[in-house]
Structure formats: structure tokens, C-alpha cells
Design a protein around this motif. Structure first.
Motif, short mmCIF file in Angstrom:
data_model
loop_
_atom_site.label_atom_id
_atom_site.label_comp_id
_atom_site.label_asym_id
_atom_site.label_seq_id
_atom_site.Cartn_x
_atom_site.Cartn_y
_atom_site.Cartn_z
N UNK A 123 0.78 -1.26 -0.14
CA UNK A 123 0.02 -0.01 -0.09
C UNK A 123 0.70 1.21 -0.17
N UNK A 124 2.06 1.18 0.49
CA UNK A 124 3.11 2.52 0.57
C UNK A 124 3.38 2.73 -0.90
N UNK A 125 3.00 3.59 -1.31
CA UNK A 125 3.36 3.87 -2.88
C UNK A 125 4.84 4.01 -3.04
N UNK A 126 5.25 3.16 -4.00
CA UNK A 126 6.61 3.01 -4.51
C UNK A 126 7.53 2.13 -3.56
N UNK A 127 7.03 1.67 -2.37
CA UNK A 127 8.04 1.13 -1.38
C UNK A 127 8.52 -0.18 -1.96
N UNK A 128 7.79 -0.97 -2.60
CA UNK A 128 8.20 -2.51 -3.30
C UNK A 128 9.18 -1.99 -4.34
N UNK A 129 9.15 -1.12 -4.97
CA UNK A 129 9.87 -0.74 -6.13
C UNK A 129 11.28 0.10 -5.96
N UNK A 130 11.31 0.61 -4.60
CA UNK A 130 12.28 1.50 -4.12
C UNK A 130 13.76 1.33 -4.34
N UNK A 131 13.87 -0.02 -4.09
CA UNK A 131 15.28 -0.56 -3.85
C UNK A 131 16.12 -0.59 -2.46
N UNK A 132 17.16 -1.50 -2.46
CA UNK A 132 17.63 -1.67 -1.23
C UNK A 132 18.22 -0.41 -0.43
N UNK A 133 18.77 0.61 -1.31
CA UNK A 133 19.49 1.56 -0.74
C UNK A 133 18.48 2.74 -0.40
N UNK A 134 17.26 2.52 -0.61
CA UNK A 134 16.28 3.56 -0.43
C UNK A 134 15.63 3.64 1.10
N UNK A 135 15.69 4.78 1.53
CA UNK A 135 14.86 5.08 2.93
C UNK A 135 13.67 4.47 2.75
N UNK A 136 12.83 4.91 1.62
CA UNK A 136 11.48 4.46 1.34
C UNK A 136 11.31 3.06 1.62
N UNK A 137 12.12 2.32 0.96
CA UNK A 137 12.00 0.89 1.22
C UNK A 137 11.95 0.51 2.82
N UNK A 138 13.28 0.77 3.26
CA UNK A 138 13.44 0.39 4.73
C UNK A 138 12.40 1.00 5.91
N UNK A 139 12.07 2.40 5.28
CA UNK A 139 10.99 2.93 6.23
C UNK A 139 9.87 2.35 6.16
N UNK A 140 9.28 1.94 4.98
CA UNK A 140 7.94 1.47 4.83
C UNK A 140 8.13 -0.04 5.42
N UNK A 141 9.21 -0.79 5.22
CA UNK A 141 9.27 -2.08 6.00
C UNK A 141 9.20 -2.04 7.46
N UNK A 142 9.84 -0.95 7.87
CA UNK A 142 9.77 -0.95 9.61
C UNK A 142 8.43 -0.44 9.98
N UNK A 143 7.85 0.65 9.18
CA UNK A 143 6.34 0.88 9.54
C UNK A 143 5.44 -0.44 9.52
N UNK A 144 5.47 -1.15 8.41
CA UNK A 144 4.92 -2.23 8.15
C UNK A 144 4.92 -3.24 9.21
N UNK A 145 6.05 -3.49 9.85
CA UNK A 145 6.37 -4.33 11.09
C UNK A 145 5.75 -3.77 12.21
N UNK A 146 5.82 -2.71 12.25
CA UNK A 146 5.25 -2.11 13.67
C UNK A 146 3.77 -2.14 13.67
N UNK A 147 3.23 -1.62 12.43
CA UNK A 147 1.77 -1.85 12.44
C UNK A 147 1.22 -3.35 12.45
N UNK A 148 1.83 -4.16 11.97
CA UNK A 148 1.71 -5.66 12.13
C UNK A 148 1.73 -6.24 13.58
#
Length: 173
Positions: A123-148
Motif C-alpha cells: 500500500x505504501x506508494x513506491x515502497x516495493x520498487x524503491x530498492x535496497x538503498x532507499x529510505x522509502x523501502x526500509x522506512x516502509x518495511x519498519x512501519x509495516x512491521x510496527x503496524x503488524x
């Protein structure tokens, strides 16, 4: 030591399980939020290891979002079950029984956690395509785990109150 009419407040930390002490509810009742949070944190540990590995591998290999999510879910279940099995195997259960305990203890919790965290990642726009060097990717993943985590705590509290979920592990201490 348990006395008549007294609920044991807490038992000692079990280093063989790698998690903090849990409150038990003798004869049913409602477990504490702390108990549910600790059970969820235990589950989250295995889920997060698998989830992060799956997301990293899928992103590094430029897999589709669906393939990456599938890999992350499979690895989350593998690592979630493995962590629980490690503890009950150390307690002396044979492998087959340890697997049964892990399946009973963690399946619902991992399933709920995986549905939530992967839905958030997608659901986070662009997170899945952001790449491993992207803050968007890691920020979205951390946010997703907290919400879960936050949304799975009440599920685990409900399960523990019924003697299911993570409560199953404690019969084998």
C-alpha cells in the motif's frame, strides 16, 4: 509455586526459549496485555527475519511485487516456526512434537502479521520498487512491521486467553 486461589504472576525467564517471562492465566481468564505483547514480539522476531530476507532477496533479484511478497511470507513462516522449535527442542521435545507445537503456537499469529505487514508494504506508494538503498523501502518495511505488531497483539491476547497460540508453548517448559 502456585497456591490455591492464587494465579502465578510470572514464571522465570526461560533462556532456552530466548524470550522474556510470560504471565500465565490459571484456569482461563484474560491474559495481560504484556503477555500478549511478549508473545507477539516473539513471533515478530521470526517473522521479521524472514520478511526482511524475503524483501531483500526479492528486491535484489528484481522480482515482481507478488513474487517478493510470496518469498517474504514463506521465509517468515520458516523462521517463525524455527525460533519456536528451537526452544521446545531444547526443552526435550522430539522434532515431530516440536513442529506440532510450533504450528499450534504460531500459525495464526504469523498469518495475521504477514497479511498486515505485506498489505502495508504494497500500500505504501513506491515502497516495493524503491530498492535496497532507499529510505522509502526500509522506512516502509519498519512501519509495516510496527503496524503488524500493534494489530497482532490483540489477536494473540485472545488466543492466549483460550489456551491457544503462544500459550501452547508454555505447556512444554
Amino acid at each position: 509455586m502456585e497456591h490455591r486461589g492464587h494465579r502465578p504472576a510470572e514464571h522465570a525467564t526461560h533462556p532456552e526459549h530466548g524470550h522474556a517471562a510470560h504471565h500465565h492465566v490459571a484456569g482461563g481468564g484474560v491474559p495481560s496485555w504484556r503477555t500478549a505483547a511478549q508473545a507477539t514480539l516473539h513471533c515478530l522476531t521470526g517473522c521479521a527475519i524472514g520478511e526482511v530476507m524475503g524483501m531483500v532477496i526479492g528486491t535484489a533479484l528484481a522480482l515482481s511485487a507478488g513474487a517478493t511478497v510470496a518469498l517474504a511470507v514463506v521465509l517468515a513462516f520458516v523462521f517463525g516456526y524455527a525460533l519456536t522449535m528451537r526452544g521446545v527442542l531444547k526443552a526435550g521435545l522430539p522434532v515431530r512434537q516440536a513442529l506440532k507445537v510450533a504450528l499450534a503456537a504460531d500459525t495464526v499469529s504469523i498469518l495475521v502479521m504477514e497479511v498486515i505487514d505485506n498489505a502495508v508494504m504494497v500500500a505504501v506508494p513506491g515502497a516495493m520498487d524503491a530498492g535496497l538503498a532507499s529510505f522509502l523501502f526500509w522506512g516502509a518495511l519498519a512501519f509495516a512491521l510496527v503496524i503488524a505488531f500493534l494489530l497482532t497483539v490483540p489477536v494473540n491476547r485472545w488466543l492466549i486467553a483460550r489456551g491457544k497460540g503462544h500459550a501452547v508453548v508454555h505447556a512444554h517448559h
